[in-house]
Design a protein around this motif. Sequence first.
Motif, PDB file in Angstrom:
ATOM      1  N   ARG A  20     -61.577 -18.270   9.015  1.00 24.52           N
ATOM      2  CA  ARG A  20     -62.892 -18.072   9.590  1.00 24.52           C
ATOM      3  C   ARG A  20     -62.791 -17.528  11.006  1.00 24.52           C
ATOM      4  NH1 ARG A  20     -64.780 -24.473   9.585  1.00 24.52           N
ATOM      5  NH2 ARG A  20     -63.696 -25.112  11.446  1.00 24.52           N
ATOM      6  N   SER A  62     -78.188  -9.217   2.108  1.00 23.91           N
ATOM      7  CA  SER A  62     -78.909  -8.709   0.941  1.00 23.91           C
ATOM      8  C   SER A  62     -78.272  -7.391   0.530  1.00 23.91           C
ATOM      9  CB  SER A  62     -80.366  -8.473   1.304  1.00 23.91           C
ATOM     10  OG  SER A  62     -80.429  -7.475   2.308  1.00 23.91           O
ATOM     11  N   LYS A  88     -77.250  -0.483   3.874  1.00 19.18           N
ATOM     12  CA  LYS A  88     -77.492   0.003   5.234  1.00 19.18           C
ATOM     13  C   LYS A  88     -76.198   0.193   6.020  1.00 19.18           C
ATOM     14  CE  LYS A  88     -79.992  -1.474   9.386  1.00 19.18           C
ATOM     15  NZ  LYS A  88     -81.158  -0.635   9.656  1.00 19.18           N
ATOM     16  N   ALA A  95     -76.147 -13.931  22.717  1.00 21.41           N
ATOM     17  CA  ALA A  95     -76.718 -13.515  21.434  1.00 21.41           C
ATOM     18  C   ALA A  95     -76.342 -14.442  20.278  1.00 21.41           C
ATOM     19  CB  ALA A  95     -76.275 -12.094  21.105  1.00 21.41           C
ATOM     20  N   CYS A  96     -75.354 -15.301  20.493  1.00 21.97           N
ATOM     21  CA  CYS A  96     -74.836 -16.105  19.385  1.00 21.97           C
ATOM     22  C   CYS A  96     -75.091 -17.589  19.650  1.00 21.97           C
ATOM     23  CB  CYS A  96     -73.346 -15.834  19.205  1.00 21.97           C
ATOM     24  SG  CYS A  96     -72.720 -16.528  17.673  1.00 21.97           S
ATOM     25  N   ALA A 132     -79.838  -4.693   0.424  1.00 21.71           N
ATOM     26  CA  ALA A 132     -80.349  -3.705   1.374  1.00 21.71           C
ATOM     27  C   ALA A 132     -79.443  -3.637   2.606  1.00 21.71           C
ATOM     28  CB  ALA A 132     -81.771  -4.060   1.788  1.00 21.71           C
ATOM     29  N   PHE A 133     -78.993  -4.792   3.076  1.00 20.41           N
ATOM     30  CA  PHE A 133     -78.099  -4.806   4.238  1.00 20.41           C
ATOM     31  C   PHE A 133     -76.782  -4.115   3.898  1.00 20.41           C
ATOM     32  CE2 PHE A 133     -74.646  -6.844   6.639  1.00 20.41           C
ATOM     33  CZ  PHE A 133     -75.061  -6.562   7.928  1.00 20.41           C
ATOM     34  N   SER A 166     -82.695 -13.875  13.638  1.00 18.91           N
ATOM     35  CA  SER A 166     -81.612 -13.358  14.454  1.00 18.91           C
ATOM     36  C   SER A 166     -82.055 -13.230  15.900  1.00 18.91           C
ATOM     37  CB  SER A 166     -81.177 -12.002  13.919  1.00 18.91           C
ATOM     38  OG  SER A 166     -80.359 -11.363  14.878  1.00 18.91           O
ATOM     39  N   THR A 167     -81.149 -13.541  16.834  1.00 21.97           N
ATOM     40  CA  THR A 167     -81.488 -13.401  18.247  1.00 21.97           C
ATOM     41  C   THR A 167     -81.656 -11.934  18.639  1.00 21.97           C
ATOM     42  OG1 THR A 167     -79.156 -13.481  18.772  1.00 21.97           O
ATOM     43  CG2 THR A 167     -80.382 -15.531  19.040  1.00 21.97           C
ATOM     44  N   TYR A 217     -85.188 -10.886   7.616  1.00 18.97           N
ATOM     45  CA  TYR A 217     -84.555  -9.564   7.524  1.00 18.97           C
ATOM     46  C   TYR A 217     -85.539  -8.488   8.003  1.00 18.97           C
ATOM     47  CZ  TYR A 217     -82.025  -5.589   5.580  1.00 18.97           C
ATOM     48  OH  TYR A 217     -81.358  -4.397   5.435  1.00 18.97           O
ATOM     49  N   LYS A 271     -72.376 -23.452  17.682  1.00 19.81           N
ATOM     50  CA  LYS A 271     -71.934 -23.915  16.369  1.00 19.81           C
ATOM     51  C   LYS A 271     -70.917 -25.037  16.555  1.00 19.81           C
ATOM     52  CE  LYS A 271     -68.618 -20.152  16.400  1.00 19.81           C
ATOM     53  NZ  LYS A 271     -68.992 -18.925  17.076  1.00 19.81           N
ATOM     54  N   GLY A 306     -67.163 -15.013  15.000  1.00 20.04           N
ATOM     55  CA  GLY A 306     -68.339 -15.661  15.560  1.00 20.04           C
ATOM     56  C   GLY A 306     -68.881 -16.747  14.646  1.00 20.04           C
ATOM     57  N   ASP A 307     -68.430 -16.742  13.401  1.00 21.30           N
ATOM     58  CA  ASP A 307     -68.966 -17.705  12.442  1.00 21.30           C
ATOM     59  C   ASP A 307     -67.845 -18.608  11.934  1.00 21.30           C
ATOM     60  OD1 ASP A 307     -70.480 -19.083  10.665  1.00 21.30           O
ATOM     61  OD2 ASP A 307     -71.287 -17.331   9.646  1.00 21.30           O
ATOM     62  N   MET A 322     -74.317 -16.591   9.358  1.00 18.47           N
ATOM     63  CA  MET A 322     -75.167 -16.546  10.544  1.00 18.47           C
ATOM     64  C   MET A 322     -75.725 -15.150  10.754  1.00 18.47           C
ATOM     65  SD  MET A 322     -72.889 -18.901  13.056  1.00 18.47           S
ATOM     66  CE  MET A 322     -73.943 -18.759  14.504  1.00 18.47           C
ATOM     67  N   THR A 323     -77.045 -15.085  10.990  1.00 20.25           N
ATOM     68  CA  THR A 323     -77.686 -13.792  11.209  1.00 20.25           C
ATOM     69  C   THR A 323     -77.114 -13.086  12.426  1.00 20.25           C
ATOM     70  OG1 THR A 323     -79.377 -15.075  12.309  1.00 20.25           O
ATOM     71  CG2 THR A 323     -79.900 -14.252  10.142  1.00 20.25           C
ATOM     72  N   THR A 324     -76.676 -13.874  13.410  1.00 24.68           N
ATOM     73  CA  THR A 324     -76.207 -13.252  14.651  1.00 24.68           C
ATOM     74  C   THR A 324     -74.847 -12.608  14.492  1.00 24.68           C
ATOM     75  OG1 THR A 324     -75.558 -15.466  15.238  1.00 24.68           O
ATOM     76  CG2 THR A 324     -77.478 -14.571  16.348  1.00 24.68           C
ATOM     77  N   THR A 325     -74.088 -12.964  13.449  1.00 26.26           N
ATOM     78  CA  THR A 325     -72.742 -12.410  13.316  1.00 26.26           C
ATOM     79  C   THR A 325     -72.664 -11.332  12.244  1.00 26.26           C
ATOM     80  OG1 THR A 325     -72.161 -14.154  11.769  1.00 26.26           O
ATOM     81  CG2 THR A 325     -71.629 -14.528  14.074  1.00 26.26           C
ATOM     82  N   MET A 326     -73.747 -11.148  11.485  1.00 26.24           N
ATOM     83  CA  MET A 326     -73.669 -10.173  10.403  1.00 26.24           C
ATOM     84  C   MET A 326     -73.448  -8.760  10.926  1.00 26.24           C
ATOM     85  SD  MET A 326     -77.563 -10.770   9.163  1.00 26.24           S
ATOM     86  CE  MET A 326     -78.240  -9.271   8.478  1.00 26.24           C
ATOM     87  N   LEU A 327     -73.735  -8.537  12.213  1.00 29.02           N
ATOM     88  CA  LEU A 327     -73.552  -7.206  12.771  1.00 29.02           C
ATOM     89  C   LEU A 327     -72.077  -6.873  12.997  1.00 29.02           C
ATOM     90  CD1 LEU A 327     -76.672  -7.287  15.059  1.00 29.02           C
ATOM     91  CD2 LEU A 327     -76.408  -6.100  12.885  1.00 29.02           C
TER      92      LEU A 327
END
Lengths: 339, 218
Positions: free
Chosen positions: B130, B188, B194, A95-96, B190-191, A322-323, A290, A99, B104-105, B155-160
Amino acid sequence: MSSLSPKERLLNTFARKAVDRKPVICPGGMMNAAIVEVMDNSGKAFPEAHSDAGLMTELALAVNIQTGFENIGIPFCMTVEAEALGSAVDFGTRACEPKIAVERYAAAAEAVLPDTKSALESSRSSVIATTVEAASRQLTDVPVIGSLTGPISTAGSLVDPMRFLKDLRKDAAASHALIDKVADFLIEYAYQLIEAGADVISIADPTATGEILGPKMFEDFAVRYINRVADGIHRANIPVIVHICGDLKPVKSHIAHLHADAVSADAMVDLVALKAEFPELVTMGNLSTYLLEFGTPEKVAAAAEILKRGSIDIIAPACGLSTSSPLANIKAFTDAIRA
Amino acid sequence: MSSERERILRGLSDSVVDMDEDTAAELSNEAVAQGIDALEVIDEGLADGMRRAGDLFESEEYFIPELLVCSDALNAGVEVLKPHIKVEGGAEKKTKVVIGVIEGDTHDIGKNLVKILVEAGGFEIIDLGRDVPAEKFVDTAIAEQADVIALSTLMTTTMLGMPKVVELLKEKGVREKHKVIVGGGPLSQAFSDKIGADGYSKNASEALKLVKTLVGRA
């Protein structure tokens, strides 16, 4: 007009020739569309697919078929260039995305880049080229886009990024010398992909934004070296997409000076207004990533419909997706444009 | 004497704004020689310059390379002054902020900028660096009694990884004790809403304002 192949449609758009409808694409690299759901469906997955031409080809073809994006976009990461030039890469997980783990140099002045020819022969760049070749052989009607990490971001992946940004100010001479060599390397890497069959080269340079650099450095470094790479690619008669991350407001006057066949922009940019101000630009964008990740297919389709009706030439995600974006949302996006 | 003090403090503030490390170090040495209180020199001279640089950043006269070089000048002065800081006298306890880039980032420029400006704003920063796991944020915030936890990712993949921090705070029954703020390229408001964070800021100068608002210092 009769319907065009995806390749004709995209190339016509760059050339400002008539098209039957707008293309919808996702160029790869920073804008990678190999989401986890496609990996699950195809059985070809990260991180293995980053280094194996066979897996990468199958995954790239699966992305094309499953997502509805009308292109092949490779590689799936932004680390090929810096790795070839000596930085260490962490290949991440399913999923990542990969880098940079360790930048090769501590400061711009210390950078001594390896010889381009040997860097291209002995690195993952040849895996990408093999994939380009295989994909373009299998899908002759679909444009194969080779994605490059831009000169500023590649240089910022070779030198510790904090130090790199400081050096732009403190040691401009060493910074120019480094980025100049990086640009030379990128041109040769682009040629490697073009010889393998790439129809388009896309350059994404996320460190080179107006918000990070400000207008003066954006002009001195980003525009200058992105244009140098683009000019090199144009010598091979191949069109160039340039993606600029973030808000274009601080650097709007420079955007028209990019030697790009299409300029791709982030979600907060009003591409219709940009086109009105610079009618000669071919614009690309900019569906919110988003929304692609957290929205519903209905909302995605509605947003896609707005892009389709506006004066945007090529429809694409606004930035890196995002993946974990659901395939149903991506399909809703491409279906709306292709309808 | 007081005009001499003013000249040095003003000069130090200017040296940071002008990105002049040598002058920052030189004037810091002068301040020590004059016997001016080191903490006052840092706050009224060097940090004042960093706050002015932050204002220039906000008004888009300075951008990230400039801010980073300003911060180098600030640090050049602080290095000189550090050994002369008087610890006795019960300096007021600073509000603590735990900051780091989510697991992850490895992109930490944004985090570092927030650190620079929030520190110049008078807060104590505990920097976890980091690639930081959610547990580490929570454990450190509890151990250090930090008021704010600042999470960054590009990174979008690590924001979770961010909602995980909020959930862990709840699990440990300390959600009310620590404000959680988030920032970084793909995020954002919104995030932030959420995932149940306390706030989002889109850049480093807004992050400072957000921290001040959340701890009631605005």
